[in-house]
Design a protein around this motif. Structure first.
Motif, PDB file in Angstrom:
ATOM      1  N   ILE A 436      15.973 -37.049  48.110  1.00 58.48           N
ATOM      2  CA  ILE A 436      15.466 -38.097  47.205  1.00 58.48           C
ATOM      3  C   ILE A 436      16.177 -39.420  47.508  1.00 58.48           C
ATOM      4  N   VAL A 437      17.492 -39.357  47.680  1.00 58.10           N
ATOM      5  CA  VAL A 437      18.258 -40.581  47.974  1.00 58.10           C
ATOM      6  C   VAL A 437      17.747 -41.205  49.284  1.00 58.10           C
ATOM      7  N   GLU A 438      17.521 -40.349  50.267  1.00 57.35           N
ATOM      8  CA  GLU A 438      17.068 -40.844  51.564  1.00 57.35           C
ATOM      9  C   GLU A 438      15.695 -41.522  51.428  1.00 57.35           C
ATOM     10  N   SER A 439      14.816 -40.913  50.648  1.00 56.22           N
ATOM     11  CA  SER A 439      13.481 -41.491  50.484  1.00 56.22           C
ATOM     12  C   SER A 439      13.537 -42.817  49.734  1.00 56.22           C
ATOM     13  N   LEU A 440      14.442 -42.917  48.746  1.00 59.90           N
ATOM     14  CA  LEU A 440      14.587 -44.202  48.043  1.00 59.90           C
ATOM     15  C   LEU A 440      14.995 -45.291  49.032  1.00 59.90           C
ATOM     16  N   ALA A 441      15.912 -44.923  49.938  1.00 61.41           N
ATOM     17  CA  ALA A 441      16.371 -45.913  50.926  1.00 61.41           C
ATOM     18  C   ALA A 441      15.242 -46.282  51.895  1.00 61.41           C
ATOM     19  N   ILE A 442      14.452 -45.271  52.288  1.00 65.02           N
ATOM     20  CA  ILE A 442      13.372 -45.541  53.259  1.00 65.02           C
ATOM     21  C   ILE A 442      12.306 -46.442  52.638  1.00 65.02           C
ATOM     22  N   PHE A 443      11.819 -46.054  51.442  1.00 64.92           N
ATOM     23  CA  PHE A 443      10.751 -46.847  50.826  1.00 64.92           C
ATOM     24  C   PHE A 443      11.267 -48.153  50.225  1.00 64.92           C
ATOM     25  N   GLY A 444      12.593 -48.181  49.925  1.00 63.48           N
ATOM     26  CA  GLY A 444      13.189 -49.445  49.489  1.00 63.48           C
ATOM     27  C   GLY A 444      13.459 -50.342  50.690  1.00 63.48           C
ATOM     28  N   GLU A 445      13.174 -49.828  51.879  1.00 60.91           N
ATOM     29  CA  GLU A 445      13.363 -50.539  53.157  1.00 60.91           C
ATOM     30  C   GLU A 445      14.782 -51.091  53.274  1.00 60.91           C
ATOM     31  N   ILE A 446      15.743 -50.244  52.832  1.00 68.05           N
ATOM     32  CA  ILE A 446      17.150 -50.633  52.928  1.00 68.05           C
ATOM     33  C   ILE A 446      17.631 -50.326  54.349  1.00 68.05           C
ATOM     34  N   GLY A 447      18.247 -51.301  54.970  1.00 67.88           N
ATOM     35  CA  GLY A 447      18.620 -51.137  56.380  1.00 67.88           C
ATOM     36  C   GLY A 447      19.879 -50.320  56.586  1.00 67.88           C
ATOM     37  N   PHE A 448      19.880 -49.089  56.088  1.00 71.89           N
ATOM     38  CA  PHE A 448      21.045 -48.214  56.311  1.00 71.89           C
ATOM     39  C   PHE A 448      21.101 -47.774  57.765  1.00 71.89           C
ATOM     40  N   ASN A 449      22.299 -47.755  58.352  1.00 71.78           N
ATOM     41  CA  ASN A 449      22.421 -47.041  59.613  1.00 71.78           C
ATOM     42  C   ASN A 449      22.712 -45.571  59.279  1.00 71.78           C
ATOM     43  N   ALA A 450      22.804 -44.742  60.326  1.00 70.79           N
ATOM     44  CA  ALA A 450      22.926 -43.303  60.080  1.00 70.79           C
ATOM     45  C   ALA A 450      24.171 -42.995  59.244  1.00 70.79           C
ATOM     46  N   HIS A 451      25.262 -43.715  59.518  1.00 70.87           N
ATOM     47  CA  HIS A 451      26.521 -43.454  58.818  1.00 70.87           C
ATOM     48  C   HIS A 451      26.397 -43.798  57.326  1.00 70.87           C
ATOM     49  N   ASP A 452      25.825 -44.987  57.047  1.00 72.03           N
ATOM     50  CA  ASP A 452      25.671 -45.412  55.650  1.00 72.03           C
ATOM     51  C   ASP A 452      24.751 -44.460  54.887  1.00 72.03           C
ATOM     52  N   MET A 453      23.695 -44.054  55.585  1.00 72.44           N
ATOM     53  CA  MET A 453      22.724 -43.164  54.942  1.00 72.44           C
ATOM     54  C   MET A 453      23.403 -41.847  54.563  1.00 72.44           C
ATOM     55  N   ASN A 454      24.198 -41.348  55.487  1.00 76.76           N
ATOM     56  CA  ASN A 454      24.891 -40.093  55.245  1.00 76.76           C
ATOM     57  C   ASN A 454      25.840 -40.219  54.056  1.00 76.76           C
ATOM     58  N   PHE A 455      26.545 -41.339  54.027  1.00 73.09           N
ATOM     59  CA  PHE A 455      27.507 -41.580  52.955  1.00 73.09           C
ATOM     60  C   PHE A 455      26.773 -41.609  51.604  1.00 73.09           C
ATOM     61  N   ALA A 456      25.680 -42.381  51.563  1.00 72.17           N
ATOM     62  CA  ALA A 456      24.931 -42.524  50.308  1.00 72.17           C
ATOM     63  C   ALA A 456      24.384 -41.169  49.851  1.00 72.17           C
TER      64      ALA A 456
END
Ligand SMILES: Nc1ncnc2c1ncn2[C@@H]1O[C@H](COP(=O)(O)OP(=O)(O)OP(=O)(O)O)[C@@H](O)[C@H]1O
Length: 714
Positions: A436-456
């Motif tokens: 769910i967190v990952e999808s929020l970031a994807i559809f929120g078009e947040i420019g996470f890199n792999a490391h930030d995404m993993n952390f979040a």
């Protein structure tokens, strides 16, 4: 390897091969080809050929079975065991997709594996870098260029370059051919030609080290390698037998790999296909390979027929004969039932209810649920079907696709609801919370890199209460101002809501505020994928609206639905799968819902391939085929009418009767349970040793009395 007169040494388990099958099993020609209808036992007969080779002393690891898709690989592996090759032996046979095989050979040649990039989204940055190089590098001819970087252009580019490579159309030209001329000869715009060249330059990397490989690139790279450096043929493993299934999927690149394999002395090849099952012409698949390319190269090749289908009886065989306008027949003495059900026009819930009714009828006849498969044209259709199954308490399993509650676009909406209700912690599974967190970031078009995404993902999954503050904070990193403003607006809207707000209206409002369809078009490179996502979202909102639940109730319902969908039963579930993944498989009962124009055939796809896909899915049925279409005949898929069900029925009935009259009980061999100490004794009594299955047996027709003490079941 085999001799014309010698009888078969491999005796399969459970059936007696027909004379046609035996000819292929014993074929001693270097190249043997089989072209036959769906269900005519192509895969089974290739497996028989493999069994025969092993019985004659070929080691299993000297046998390669090549297919095109992971699903076809699974089917081949299953058939090898089903016909009686022990699992321990069949596990040593190299069953590979072309792409897998090419990857392994390239690794042996290159000493390392290039990074695999499997999705269009992963390839997009490289496509963008390539078009950038085109616009910079060809400034002199800029007036002929048409530079576009939106997702539709990228998707079309990725498809186009795949086709050019699959057909090996990028091969060297005479130096004096101009770029324009080359593009014209390939019938593509100059920009696309240059874009492909630059993309390939980036992909091939510097210092001869390939940077990445997208889908099908390994097959292409190996075909090039074998062409450019003939010595690299030495890196090919030395097989004694190669069998190839689904050869209708052959394109130039994979054909060249086969050609190189066939150049190895002492190698036998047996291949099978059905030109009416071509569904990958966009990848350069072409029936000409089966039709004449093999014969042109190997004039001594022979073709053997398999004329009868063994998957289903005459009713479905004749319906397919009418549909495909080609001879199809079945010698099975069974009536494959073709049921038709209809739903209120445009009412997909009613369509799903019809699918459930068909399953309940099957169950009431005490037939196993796991023998039932619902085959969908596209994954968005599963929303209505999954809900209906859950509602009816029918367990199901999805294959080759996620259940709809686990898909990115729905997870995003679930995330928005969790923000409103501040209840992410109510989502039971940590894996789903992360998704769910990952999808929020994807559809929120947040420019996470792999490391930030993993952390979040990890931080929020472990401490769900920080979701709101974290998400609002991270929104500042959204790539576009417009996207940031829209999603902030949607989040603020959600945060002001009370738990008793109506779920359907709220979700619709969120989608409108964000303009989710536009977001999907930006995110998904392939326009077909974006359209499927939009349909999924609409389906989900419809579920919420029809439920008349408020946000809190709907969130609780999703929790329960999640638990239902993830319950794993080993039996008693139906299968839900997309049509393209069903190739090569078979099920007792196949249910085809949503048979309406626009759904199947899809209007976004080539009609000939839609027709072939329908032929593939309809012929997966063994005992029953249920066709579910709108009540309004004008809206029904034209494919149903073309089956001419009414006019073929009486002929099919007569054929079943005649097959019944001809059916004879075929005495089969008897396997024995013999200890090592007794082996010479049973041998002396006339028992045979089956080297493939490692079992002593009495041949069909022999007196079994002397062997009584070694019967497996007394
Ligand atoms: N001699 C036989 N007698 C009875 N059944 C058989 C015989 N040979 C094969 N079959 C059965 O026929 C069915 C279809 O076989 P198979 O899957 O090999 O067909 P196919 O031609 O590869 O199908 P498709 O191209 O549609 O995937 C299987 O259930 C198989 O067990």
């Amino acid at each position: 390897m085999t001799s014309k007169t010698s009888p078969a040494r491999f005796v399969p388990h459970g059936f007696v091969p027909t004379v046609e099958q035996q000819k292929i099993q014993l074929s001693q020609h270097r190249v043997t080809l089989i072209e036959a209808n769906a269900g005519a036992a192509k895969t089974t007969t290739l497996a028989l050929r493999v069994g025969e080779a092993i019985a004659r002393g070929v080691k299993p690891e000297q046998i390669l079975a090549l297919v095109f898709t992971p699903e076809a690989r699974e089917v081949m592996e299953k058939r090898l065991v089903e016909i009686g090759i022990p699992y321990s032996t069949s596990a040593q046979i190299h069953v590979r997709t072309f792409e897998q095989f090419a990857t392994e050979v390239l690794k042996a040649i290159e000493g390392a594996s290039a990074t695999p990039l499997t999705t269009a989204n992963a390839l997009k940055p490289h496509a963008l870098a390539a078009i950038e190089q085109v616009s910079e590098g060809y400034a002199g001819i800029a007036e002929f260029l048409d530079i576009n970087t939106h997702n539709i252009a990228i998707s079309q580019f990725l498809d186009g370059q795949l086709r050019l490579k699959a057909t090996m159309a990028l091969e060297r030209w005479d130096d004096d051919t101009s770029l324009q001329e080359k593009a014209e000869r390939l019938s593509i715009p100059l920009t696309d030609y240059l874009w492909t060249l630059e993309y390939e330059r980036i992909r091939q990397g510097n210092f001869e080290e390939v940077l990445f490989r997208g889908p099908f690139d390994a097959t292409y790279d190996l075909a090039c390698q074998l062409h450019d450096f003939p010595d690299s043929k030495n890196a090919l493993p030395h097989y004694r037998l190669v069998v190839g299934d689904e050869l209708h999927d052959l394109n130039e690149a994979s054909f060249r790999i086969l050609e190189a394999l066939l150049a190895i002395d002492e190698l036998y090849f047996v291949g099978a296909g059905d030109k009416d099952q071509v569904i990958y012409s966009s990848h350069g698949a072409d029936e000409s390979y089966l039709n004449h390319r093999f014969t042109d190269l190997y004039p001594g090749s022979v073709r053997y027929p398999l004329t009868m289908t063994y998957r289903h009886g005459p009713h479905l065989a004749y319906a397919m004969e009418a549909f495909k306008q080609k001879p199809v027949d079945s010698s099975l003495p069974v009536s494959t039932v073709i049921d038709q059900r209809h739903y209120h026009d445009r009412d997909h819930d009613d369509c799903a209810a019809q699918a459930v009714a068909a399953i309940k009828k099957w169950k009431s006849e005490k037939l196993p649920l796991e023998a039932c498969a619902i085959l969908l044209r596209d994954r968005h259709q599963s929303v209505a079907i999954e809900n209906a199954l859950m509602h009816a308490g029918i367990a199901y399993r999805t294959q080759g696709m996620q259940g709809y509650l686990q898909r990115e676009e729905i997870l995003f909406l679930r995330g928005m609801m969790a923000i409103a209700l501040k209840n992410l912690s109510a989502v039971q599974s940590e894996g789903v919370r992360k998704a769910i967190v990952e999808s929020l970031a994807i559809f929120g078009e947040i420019g996470f890199n792999a490391h930030d995404m993993n952390f979040a993902r990890n931080a929020i999954a472990q401490d769900p209460d920080i979701l709101n503050s974290f998400f609002s904070g991270q929104l500042q990193r959204s790539r576009s101002d417009k996207a940031r403003a829209r999603i902030s607006d949607a989040v603020s809207y959600m945060e002001t809501l009370l738990a008793d707000a109506p779920a359907g209206a709220v979700l619709q409002e969120v989608c409108d505020r964000i303009d989710l369809e536009a977001v999907a078009r930006r995110i998904y490179v392939n326009p077909h994928d974006a359209a499927v996502v939009a349909k999924s979202v609409q389906g989900f909102i419809e579920v919420a609206r029809k439920s008349a639940m408020n946000l809190r109730e709907f969130s609780e319902w999703i929790g329960a639905a999640d638990a239902f969908a993830s319950s794993r039963k080993s039996k008693g579930f139906v299968l839900l799968e997309c049509a393209v993944n069903a190739k090569g498989k078979e099920f007792d009962h196949v249910i085809l819902p949503f048979l309406e124009t626009g759904e199947f055939p899809s209007l976004l796809r080539d009609i000939k391939e839609e027709e072939n896909l329908f032929y593939v899915v309809a012929t997966r049925a063994k005992a029953r085929l249920t066709l579910i279409s709108p009540q309004d005949e004008a809206r029904r898929s034209p494919f149903i009418g073309r089956m001419e069900l009414a006019s073929t029925r009486s002929r099919a009935h007569a054929a079943v009767q005649s097959n019944l009259a001809q059916a004879t009980v075929v005495p089969s061999r008897l396997d024995l349970s013999v200890s090592y100490a007794d082996k010479d004794l049973v041998k002396a009594l006339g028992a045979q040793w089956d080297a493939t299955r490692k079992v002593w047996y009495v041949k069909a027709g022999l007196d079994t009395k002397p062997f009584e003490q070694w019967f497996r079941e007394k």
